[in-house]
Design a protein around this motif. Sequence first.
Motif, PDB file in Angstrom:
ATOM      1  N   PRO A  89       0.870  -1.350  -0.247  1.00  0.00           N
ATOM      2  CA  PRO A  89       0.066  -0.042   0.236  1.00  0.00           C
ATOM      3  C   PRO A  89       0.801   1.222  -0.036  1.00  0.00           C
ATOM      4  CG  PRO A  89       0.140  -0.796   2.182  1.00  0.00           C
ATOM      5  CD  PRO A  89       0.814  -1.851   1.423  1.00  0.00           C
ATOM      6  N   HIS A  90       2.054   1.131  -0.009  1.00  0.00           N
ATOM      7  CA  HIS A  90       3.091   2.457   0.343  1.00  0.00           C
ATOM      8  C   HIS A  90       4.173   2.164  -0.406  1.00  0.00           C
ATOM      9  CE1 HIS A  90       4.685   5.528   3.124  1.00  0.00           C
ATOM     10  NE2 HIS A  90       5.170   5.620   1.806  1.00  0.00           N
ATOM     11  N   VAL A  91       4.346   2.366  -1.826  1.00  0.00           N
ATOM     12  CA  VAL A  91       5.649   2.521  -2.489  1.00  0.00           C
ATOM     13  C   VAL A  91       6.138   3.673  -3.110  1.00  0.00           C
ATOM     14  CG1 VAL A  91       5.474   0.082  -2.721  1.00  0.00           C
ATOM     15  CG2 VAL A  91       4.894   1.480  -4.582  1.00  0.00           C
ATOM     16  N   HIS A  92       7.314   3.996  -3.370  1.00  0.00           N
ATOM     17  CA  HIS A  92       7.779   5.108  -4.516  1.00  0.00           C
ATOM     18  C   HIS A  92       8.502   4.355  -5.409  1.00  0.00           C
ATOM     19  CE1 HIS A  92       6.745   7.950  -1.164  1.00  0.00           C
ATOM     20  NE2 HIS A  92       7.063   7.151  -0.479  1.00  0.00           N
ATOM     21  N   ILE A  93       8.053   4.547  -6.637  1.00  0.00           N
ATOM     22  CA  ILE A  93       8.806   3.762  -7.749  1.00  0.00           C
ATOM     23  C   ILE A  93       9.495   5.164  -8.719  1.00  0.00           C
ATOM     24  CG2 ILE A  93       8.701   2.684  -9.874  1.00  0.00           C
ATOM     25  CD1 ILE A  93       8.130   1.067  -7.497  1.00  0.00           C
ATOM     26  N   GLU A 101       1.345   3.332  -5.385  1.00  0.00           N
ATOM     27  CA  GLU A 101       2.608   4.452  -5.326  1.00  0.00           C
ATOM     28  C   GLU A 101       1.883   5.663  -4.773  1.00  0.00           C
ATOM     29  OE1 GLU A 101       4.849   5.551  -8.794  1.00  0.00           O
ATOM     30  OE2 GLU A 101       6.182   6.177  -7.511  1.00  0.00           O
ATOM     31  N   MET A 102       2.747   6.365  -4.411  1.00  0.00           N
ATOM     32  CA  MET A 102       2.424   7.802  -3.711  1.00  0.00           C
ATOM     33  C   MET A 102       3.028   8.640  -5.052  1.00  0.00           C
ATOM     34  SD  MET A 102       1.406   7.489  -0.714  1.00  0.00           S
ATOM     35  CE  MET A 102       1.575   6.191   0.720  1.00  0.00           C
ATOM     36  N   CYS A 103       2.023   9.296  -5.692  1.00  0.00           N
ATOM     37  CA  CYS A 103       2.219  10.154  -6.549  1.00  0.00           C
ATOM     38  C   CYS A 103       2.537  11.735  -5.964  1.00  0.00           C
ATOM     39  CB  CYS A 103       0.664  10.323  -7.486  1.00  0.00           C
ATOM     40  SG  CYS A 103       0.749  11.374  -8.707  1.00  0.00           S
ATOM     41  N   PHE A 135      -5.784  10.304  -0.740  1.00  0.00           N
ATOM     42  CA  PHE A 135      -4.866  11.416  -0.960  1.00  0.00           C
ATOM     43  C   PHE A 135      -3.732  10.916  -0.002  1.00  0.00           C
ATOM     44  CE2 PHE A 135      -8.453  14.712  -1.466  1.00  0.00           C
ATOM     45  CZ  PHE A 135      -8.502  14.506  -2.994  1.00  0.00           C
ATOM     46  N   LYS A 136      -2.468  11.724  -0.374  1.00  0.00           N
ATOM     47  CA  LYS A 136      -1.372  11.602   0.641  1.00  0.00           C
ATOM     48  C   LYS A 136      -1.147  12.808   0.806  1.00  0.00           C
ATOM     49  CE  LYS A 136       2.332  10.121   2.581  1.00  0.00           C
ATOM     50  NZ  LYS A 136       3.470   9.577   1.845  1.00  0.00           N
ATOM     51  N   ILE A 137      -0.785  13.145   2.129  1.00  0.00           N
ATOM     52  CA  ILE A 137      -0.202  14.475   2.832  1.00  0.00           C
ATOM     53  C   ILE A 137       0.822  14.344   3.691  1.00  0.00           C
ATOM     54  CG2 ILE A 137      -2.496  15.954   2.316  1.00  0.00           C
ATOM     55  CD1 ILE A 137      -1.712  15.050   5.985  1.00  0.00           C
ATOM     56  N   VAL A 176       0.687   6.556   7.592  1.00  0.00           N
ATOM     57  CA  VAL A 176       1.598   5.648   6.958  1.00  0.00           C
ATOM     58  C   VAL A 176       2.813   5.485   7.841  1.00  0.00           C
ATOM     59  CG1 VAL A 176       0.982   6.285   4.544  1.00  0.00           C
ATOM     60  CG2 VAL A 176       2.787   7.579   5.635  1.00  0.00           C
ATOM     61  N   HIS A 177       3.526   4.396   7.391  1.00  0.00           N
ATOM     62  CA  HIS A 177       5.075   4.324   8.429  1.00  0.00           C
ATOM     63  C   HIS A 177       4.980   4.396   9.755  1.00  0.00           C
ATOM     64  CE1 HIS A 177       5.794   8.094   7.035  1.00  0.00           C
ATOM     65  NE2 HIS A 177       6.486   7.908   5.895  1.00  0.00           N
ATOM     66  N   LEU A 178       4.123   3.905  10.376  1.00  0.00           N
ATOM     67  CA  LEU A 178       4.124   4.313  11.836  1.00  0.00           C
ATOM     68  C   LEU A 178       4.995   3.410  12.634  1.00  0.00           C
ATOM     69  CD1 LEU A 178       1.543   4.819  14.515  1.00  0.00           C
ATOM     70  CD2 LEU A 178       2.734   2.824  14.929  1.00  0.00           C
ATOM     71  N   THR A 219       6.120  -1.286   2.620  1.00  0.00           N
ATOM     72  CA  THR A 219       7.496  -1.228   2.471  1.00  0.00           C
ATOM     73  C   THR A 219       7.995   0.443   2.658  1.00  0.00           C
ATOM     74  OG1 THR A 219       7.561  -1.122   0.312  1.00  0.00           O
ATOM     75  CG2 THR A 219       7.995  -3.167   1.198  1.00  0.00           C
ATOM     76  N   ASP A 220       7.155   1.208   1.822  1.00  0.00           N
ATOM     77  CA  ASP A 220       7.626   2.645   1.730  1.00  0.00           C
ATOM     78  C   ASP A 220       8.823   2.558   0.915  1.00  0.00           C
ATOM     79  OD1 ASP A 220       8.235   5.336   1.503  1.00  0.00           O
ATOM     80  OD2 ASP A 220       8.651   5.364   3.743  1.00  0.00           O
ATOM     81  N   HIS A 221       8.908   1.685   0.011  1.00  0.00           N
ATOM     82  CA  HIS A 221      10.082   1.262  -1.035  1.00  0.00           C
ATOM     83  C   HIS A 221      10.701   2.637  -1.668  1.00  0.00           C
ATOM     84  CE1 HIS A 221      12.653  -0.990  -3.706  1.00  0.00           C
ATOM     85  NE2 HIS A 221      11.961  -0.339  -4.643  1.00  0.00           N
TER      86      HIS A 221
END
Length: 476
Positions: free
Chosen positions: A73-77, A107-109, A164-166, A253-255, A329-331
């Motif tokens: 649920p949380h990656v950066h490509i 992915e987080m846009c 959304f992502k903030i 995210v990522h607690l 992962t917050d890759h």
Amino acid sequence: MVVAGVARVASRISSMPLLIKHGEIVTPDSRYTADLWCEGETITRIDRDIAPPPGAEVIDAGGKYIFPGFIDPHVHIYLPFMGTLAKDTYETGSKAALVGGTTTLIEMCCPARGDDALAGFETWMTQAAGRSACDFTFHMGVTKFDGKTEGQLREIVKRGVSSFKIFLAYKGAFGIDDTELYRALKLARELGVIVTAHCENETLVAERSKELLAAGKTDPGQHHESRPPRVEAEGVHHLMTFAELTGAATYIVHLSCQEALDEALAARRRGVRVAIETLIQYLVLDKSCAERPDFEGAKYVMSPPLRDKRNQEVLWNGLRDGLIQTVATDHAPFDFANQKPMGRDDFTKIPNGIPALEERINLLHTHGVKAGRLDLHTFVNVASTQVAKTFGLFPRKGAIQPGADADLVIFDPAYRGIISAKTQSMNVDYSAFEGWPIEGRPSAVTVRGQVAVRDGRFVGTPGWGRFLQREPTHFG
Ligand code: URP
Ligand code: ZN
Ligand code: ZN
């Protein structure tokens, strides 16, 4: 236009009927042995002893588990960040995801504050469409909020992005101020969109960083000193106040630590709508990694930082008890040789991120299931089914039932291997888990009925992955 182009690529490729025999199917609420028949990209039949029809591909899954495809649920490509660009592309990232059992990426846009939201959305779509071998969708980054952005966010939601992502961190880059936060949450509430949030108090981070640098403390081990647990807990508390007053549905995210968890749970007890994600990195690594000498610690710099080891049990217990909903992962891959050294003399300039996309499931199985911390059902839930439910993908994803997409992970629990950067598919020059043993791995993986991994090796098709349109689901 871009999406239409992808449809053309994908329509030229098709998946042949597939029969998977003798596997032990495991979902959050069931465990049984059966055969699976997949046709036209979906699961069409689950039964005992389905005879193999001519022309079908048959996989023998005897002695193996069959899980619904895992969802990160949380990656950066595609991530332009801290003056550089994260190393993976959708070709390399989706390959690594699939080898590791992840069949859907969220992915987080993240457009820069100066850029338009809609242009950002289209840029990210261009990166993924026609290149990704697995399915994908986005959390739309709200990196500023004004009248024009609001109109564009409404349009992006209509195009099928329902989250959304903030950022409450990264002053001057992605971070938004309180007026923007309030207005973004009000819009999310109106549209039924869930808001995912990076929670750290950016003023505290900035002030503490200045003090450390002024005292000559520049090494990677200072990163966690600049953003201790209370900085994250304050960010969570802040978000929870705004969520309470707007009624928006939120997702932290990522607690990483007890202090932040306590704030989120206190808010949940008073009725705030909040789901919680932790990362595989926080479950198995601790802050001593970032203190390794000779700049080695830079491999382990991410935000929020790795924590004191005592937090690992807190997070495992939180998953087991249903207090924490998902594992991501917050890759965010940056090379050790020539990207991490941007911060050799100043820890605030080390590109933040610990790559883990390929290893999430194997590590969660090894250190969660095999170590007796999680049962198999919870394992599947936190890495697949609950993600699908939270982000409007269920039951198309995260389920093994007729009508669901045939995204399946045939997992060999008897496999034994060693993690190494030399053999990984992620396009980065190190592994944070170098030399670690793993127990179990995906032996075969399918994406909408097409075999993408065989005998642990990628055999998929770049461009087969589809953009997943999602409807808002968080009204009321
Ligand atoms: O260190 C991290 N987490 N890097 C990626 C960007 C973010 O904050 O998610
Ligand atoms: Zn973040
Ligand atoms: Zn992130």
